[in-house]
Design a protein around this motif. Structure first.
Motif, short mmCIF file in Angstrom:
data_model
loop_
_atom_site.label_atom_id
_atom_site.label_comp_id
_atom_site.label_asym_id
_atom_site.label_seq_id
_atom_site.Cartn_x
_atom_site.Cartn_y
_atom_site.Cartn_z
N MET A 1 0.86 -1.19 0.00
CA MET A 1 0.00 0.00 0.00
C MET A 1 0.88 1.23 0.00
O MET A 1 1.88 1.30 0.71
CB MET A 1 -0.88 -0.03 1.25
CG MET A 1 -2.01 0.95 1.20
SD MET A 1 -3.06 0.80 2.63
CE MET A 1 -3.84 -0.74 2.32
N SER A 2 0.55 2.21 -0.80
CA SER A 2 1.42 3.36 -0.94
C SER A 2 1.33 4.22 0.30
O SER A 2 0.37 4.17 1.06
CB SER A 2 1.01 4.18 -2.16
OG SER A 2 -0.17 4.87 -1.89
N MET B 1 -1.60 6.61 0.84
CA MET B 1 -2.91 6.05 1.15
C MET B 1 -2.93 5.56 2.59
O MET B 1 -1.94 5.09 3.11
CB MET B 1 -3.21 4.87 0.25
CG MET B 1 -3.42 5.23 -1.18
SD MET B 1 -4.76 6.41 -1.34
CE MET B 1 -6.05 5.54 -0.48
N SER B 2 -4.09 5.68 3.22
CA SER B 2 -4.24 5.01 4.51
C SER B 2 -5.61 4.37 4.52
O SER B 2 -6.58 4.93 4.01
CB SER B 2 -4.09 6.01 5.66
OG SER B 2 -5.11 6.96 5.57
N HIS B 3 -5.66 3.24 5.05
CA HIS B 3 -6.89 2.48 4.99
C HIS B 3 -7.90 3.07 5.95
O HIS B 3 -7.58 3.37 7.09
CB HIS B 3 -6.59 1.02 5.36
CG HIS B 3 -7.56 0.08 4.76
ND1 HIS B 3 -8.79 -0.11 5.29
CD2 HIS B 3 -7.48 -0.69 3.66
CE1 HIS B 3 -9.44 -0.99 4.55
NE2 HIS B 3 -8.67 -1.34 3.55
N PRO B 4 -9.13 3.25 5.50
CA PRO B 4 -10.12 3.83 6.42
C PRO B 4 -10.33 3.00 7.66
O PRO B 4 -10.66 3.52 8.71
CB PRO B 4 -11.38 3.92 5.56
CG PRO B 4 -11.12 3.15 4.34
CD PRO B 4 -9.66 3.05 4.17
N GLN B 5 -10.13 1.69 7.53
CA GLN B 5 -10.34 0.85 8.70
C GLN B 5 -9.34 1.19 9.79
O GLN B 5 -9.61 1.04 10.97
CB GLN B 5 -10.21 -0.61 8.33
CG GLN B 5 -11.49 -1.14 7.72
CD GLN B 5 -11.34 -2.53 7.22
OE1 GLN B 5 -10.26 -2.91 6.78
NE2 GLN B 5 -12.39 -3.29 7.27
N ALA C 1 -10.39 5.26 10.70
CA ALA C 1 -11.73 5.76 10.92
C ALA C 1 -12.04 5.97 12.40
O ALA C 1 -12.85 6.82 12.76
CB ALA C 1 -12.74 4.81 10.33
N MET C 2 -11.40 5.21 13.25
CA MET C 2 -11.79 5.23 14.64
C MET C 2 -11.13 6.36 15.42
O MET C 2 -11.36 6.50 16.62
CB MET C 2 -11.45 3.90 15.29
CG MET C 2 -12.31 2.76 14.77
SD MET C 2 -14.05 3.11 14.89
CE MET C 2 -14.73 1.52 14.51
N VAL D 1 -12.58 12.51 16.22
CA VAL D 1 -12.50 13.71 15.41
C VAL D 1 -13.57 14.67 15.86
O VAL D 1 -14.55 14.28 16.51
CB VAL D 1 -12.68 13.39 13.93
CG1 VAL D 1 -11.43 12.80 13.35
CG2 VAL D 1 -13.86 12.49 13.74
N LEU E 1 -18.61 12.10 8.41
CA LEU E 1 -19.06 10.92 7.70
C LEU E 1 -17.94 9.91 7.50
O LEU E 1 -18.16 8.71 7.55
CB LEU E 1 -19.62 11.31 6.33
CG LEU E 1 -20.95 12.06 6.37
CD1 LEU E 1 -21.33 12.46 4.97
CD2 LEU E 1 -22.02 11.20 6.98
N THR E 2 -16.77 10.38 7.24
CA THR E 2 -15.73 9.47 6.79
C THR E 2 -14.62 9.29 7.78
O THR E 2 -14.04 8.23 7.87
CB THR E 2 -15.10 9.98 5.50
OG1 THR E 2 -14.52 11.26 5.78
CG2 THR E 2 -16.13 10.14 4.43
N HIS F 1 -11.77 10.59 7.65
CA HIS F 1 -10.44 10.88 7.12
C HIS F 1 -10.59 11.76 5.90
O HIS F 1 -11.61 11.75 5.21
CB HIS F 1 -9.66 9.63 6.80
CG HIS F 1 -10.26 8.82 5.69
ND1 HIS F 1 -9.71 8.76 4.45
CD2 HIS F 1 -11.38 8.06 5.65
CE1 HIS F 1 -10.46 7.98 3.70
NE2 HIS F 1 -11.48 7.54 4.39
N ARG G 1 -6.98 11.57 -2.59
CA ARG G 1 -6.48 10.48 -3.43
C ARG G 1 -6.18 11.00 -4.83
O ARG G 1 -7.01 11.67 -5.44
CB ARG G 1 -7.51 9.36 -3.52
CG ARG G 1 -7.02 8.14 -4.21
CD ARG G 1 -7.73 6.93 -3.66
NE ARG G 1 -9.19 7.07 -3.81
CZ ARG G 1 -9.86 6.54 -4.82
NH1 ARG G 1 -9.25 5.86 -5.73
NH2 ARG G 1 -11.17 6.70 -4.89
N GLU G 2 -5.00 10.69 -5.30
CA GLU G 2 -4.63 11.16 -6.64
C GLU G 2 -5.19 10.22 -7.69
O GLU G 2 -5.32 9.02 -7.47
CB GLU G 2 -3.11 11.19 -6.77
CG GLU G 2 -2.47 12.34 -5.98
CD GLU G 2 -0.98 12.31 -6.12
OE1 GLU G 2 -0.50 11.68 -7.07
OE2 GLU G 2 -0.31 12.91 -5.26
#
Lengths: 496, 196
Positions: free
Chosen positions: A1-2, A5-9, A12-13, A16, A23-24, A26, A30-31
């Motif tokens: 994984m670049s 990028m960071s995985h929402p999983q 997400a927690m 914030v 909603l998200t 994060h 994303r390019e």
């Protein structure tokens, strides 16, 4: 994984505030994927890395080792069974005759042809996946080896299990006997066709006179091939007819019409070889394909009959109902002759196709690409290793060539779109058949005028023209001008 | 009515195009190029397929083992946001259940004895099979008590009742507090208990 990028999983927690990412969670931007639209991805021209090149060499090494294991099994198995006959008290000629025949049926036809055909069922799925930028089957696992897909080979076991346990539906109104017999009739010619192919010259191992190949000394080798190859059509047409299904019958008619059409071409392309080598015996053809043309070119059929090779490859593909000529089966859209078949009988039709691939690859090797002969250095090897070791190497060579032509056959199948039926017939009757007849006539004239040497010169001239044609040095100019379709020209005139 | 017929003349190709031997060879070269690149090239496991490097051209993401990153707008499953003390922020106002177009939220309210808040949910259930993931409940909630920020999609279940998530299952994730909480949750802005 670049790293961008960071995985929402993972993210997400994080706690914030109320507005930010309600909603998200994060806000990573994303390019868009790189590379201009409509062009291949940026890595399309990426070079191989050294590690990958090493992997490629290793894989080719594996293949050679596989072929070597096969060759060793054939040779030692042959020796053991001939020896067994001798020990059991058979006379020498009987031991050599029956021992060789039985050993070769076991180790060449069963252990090589059948096994290679079985592997090709998975090879086709896996190789087509690679051609289409997919991964291919990789889910089946061997018991206890859950972490390795073994290149999809366990899928073969799964397929066999599926085929064997499926319900066999037999149409009640069909011809019961023929319905059960047809798969065998379709399958048997494919297998016994391999009998006349020589995989090695006669050699001596520890006092036993051996040869690899069931009956390579058959006088009428080439006629045998024509005869047996034409039986294959019986299996398909009987299968379609006996299932009492109109679609099956139509499919069978299509298949038999195509096979009979191309059989003519198939026979005539080989007549040229017959003229050049002056024999029908395949082992005799083999022994003539040794040595070199003009000192450096291997003395193979390819350099005598390049036109016949193209025609033969097309005709053989049509004959075994593969490659662009698979419209009798037409897995994706056409109802074929085996519509009513299920379970193991269907499986036999399917595996029979791959057996035919192997057999025609073997025939192609034998007739046009020097069979078991190494391209160069045979004399040197015979001097240094002795004829027995050379025979082993030659079996290995034959197997490697056969495997290569199997690959070529599959690559062709996954490259070209399927022909329409009228295109198949046009190609067969209007192009390949006249071409092969012309080839026979030309070869005959040249042999009368110039003998073997003249035929070689003719073949090389043909080959050069063919290659120049392909590369584009000859015939580049478009002969006719491009014409607008009438609708287009009408529209153009309206606007103009 | 007469039908207009159009005779289409195919483009006039020369023998080279008709035999298309060159095109056959070119096509074979293209497919074998893909074949060898994918056979020998090492697969880049970057989940962004367009950014993959190396000779291998395979675009597959083998899903359970490899996962693509979700897009930034992805909501995911609901969660009930806990307070700092672990109880749900929800005050059982039924806003989310009312606004829900799929009517997948079921709430039963209970009353607190000591706290400044009157109500809390004794049952809070979301039927994830009915949920259409529209996010209206999140918008409607006045207390920021329900969020769709888990980034996970609803898991596969073996029977329908298992897809109905109760309060215990939904109450997860980091606690959240806001400055305005004091009014609701029984504390002044300075942290002193409110008088009733």
């Amino acid at each position: 994984m670049s790293s961008t990028m960071s995985h929402p999983q993972n993210q997400a927690m994080e706690p914030v505030g109320i507005g930010a990412g309600a909603l998200t969670g994060h806000d990573v931007h994303r390019e868009a994927p790189k590379g201009p639209q409509g062009l291949p991805p940026s890595n399309f021209y990426a070079p191989f890395r050294p590690k990958e090149i090493a992997g490629a060499v290793a894989l080719i090494g594996y293949l050679v080792v596989l072929c070597a294991v096969w060759a060793a099994m054939m040779i030692f198995g042959d020796w053991a069974i001939v020896g067994l006959f001798r020990v059991l008290g058979a006379s020498l000629p009987a031991a050599e005759l029956w021992g060789n025949a039985i050993a070769n049926i076991l180790f060449v036809v069963l252990a090589f042809v059948m096994l290679l055909a079985t592997l090709l069922t998975m090879g086709e799925r896996k190789w087509s996946a690679f051609i289409q930028d997919r991964i291919g089957p990789n889910r089946a696992r061997l018991p206890g080896l859950k972490n390795h897909a073994f290149w999809g080979i366990p899928h073969i076991l799964a397929d066999v299990g599926k085929m064997m346990t499926k319900e066999e539906v037999v149409p009640a109104m069909g011809n019961q006997t023929l319905f059960h017999l047809a798969p065998a009739i379709a399958f048997a010619p494919a297998v016994i066709l391999f009998a006349v192919i020589p995989l090695s010259p006669d050699f001596t191992l520890w006092g036993e006179h051996l040869h690899i190949g069931v009956a390579p000394h058959l006088n009428q080798g080439l006629l045998y091939i024509f005869a047996i190859a034409s039986i294959g059509v019986l299996g398909t047409s009987l299968g379609g007819w006996a299932s009492n299904n109109k679609y099956g019958l139509l499919g069978a008619m299509r298949a038999s019409a195509q096979m009979i059409s191309y059989e003519v071409t198939l026979g005539l392309t080989l007549v040229g070889l017959m003229l050049i080598f002056g024999t029908l015996r395949l082992d005799s053809m083999m022994s003539q394909q040794t040595g070199h043309l003009f000192g450096f070119l291997p003395n193979w059929g390819v350099f005598y009959q390049p036109l016949a090779i193209v025609a033969y490859f097309a005709a053989a593909s049509a004959e075994i109902k593969r490659a662009p000529f698979d419209l009798p089966e037409g897995d994706s859209e056409i109802v074929g002759y085996f519509i009513e078949y299920s379970g193991l009988k269907f499986g036999i039709y399917m595996i029979g196709e791959f057996v035919e691939v192997v057999v025609f690859a073997g025939l192609f090797t034998t007739l046009f690409f020097g069979g078991y002969h190494l391209p160069w250095g045979e004399g040197w090897l015979a001097g240094h290793l002795g004829p027995t070791w050379l025979a082993g190497l030659q079996v290995l060579t034959f197997l490697a060539k056969t495997v290569f032509f199997c690959w070529l056959s599959l690559a062709v199948r996954w490259t070209y779109p399927r022909f329409r039926y009228d295109q198949v017939m046009n190609l067969g009757w209007k192009l390949l058949l006249p071409a092969s007849i012309a080839n026979v006539a030309l070869t005959g004239v040249v042999i009368l005028a110039g003998g073997m040497h003249g035929a070689a010169i003719m073949g090389i001239v043909e080959l050069v023209i063919l290659l120049a044609w392909v590369v584009g040095a000859v015939g580049v100019r478009r002969s006719g001008k491009e014409t607008l379709l009438p609708t287009e020209s009408a529209a153009a005139s309206e606007h103009g | 009515m007469p039908i207009d017929t159009v005779t289409i003349r195919e483009p006039d190709y020369g023998p080279r195009e008709r035999l298309y031997l060159r095109e056959l060879v070119r096509g074979l070269l293209i497919t074998s190029r893909h074949f060898f690149r994918n056979l020998f090239g090492e697969r880049d496991l970057n989940s962004e397929v367009g950014e993959r490097q190396g000779a291998n051209l395979i675009a597959t993401v083998s899903y359970p083992e490899e996962r693509r990153a979700y897009p930034p707008g992805y909501r995911g499953m609901h969660r009930l946001v806990p307070r700092e003390d672990g109880k749900p922020r929800c005050v059982a106002c039924y806003m989310c259940a009312t606004v829900c177009p799929a009517q997948c939220i079921y709430i039963e309210a209970g009353e607190y004895d000591q706290e400044g808040i009157e109500k809390y949910p004794t049952r809070f259930e979301i039927d994830e099979l009915r949920c259409i993931v529209c996010g209206f409940c999140v918008e409607a909630c006045p207390k920021d008590a329900i969020r769709m920020d888990t980034g996970t999609h609803s898991p596969a279940v073996l029977s329908r009742p298992l897809a109905t998530f109760d309060k215990e299952a939904l109450l997860k994730g980091p606690a959240v507090s806001h400055p305005t909480d004091a009014i609701t949750y029984g504390k002044s802005r300075r942290g002193e208990p409110l008088k009733h």
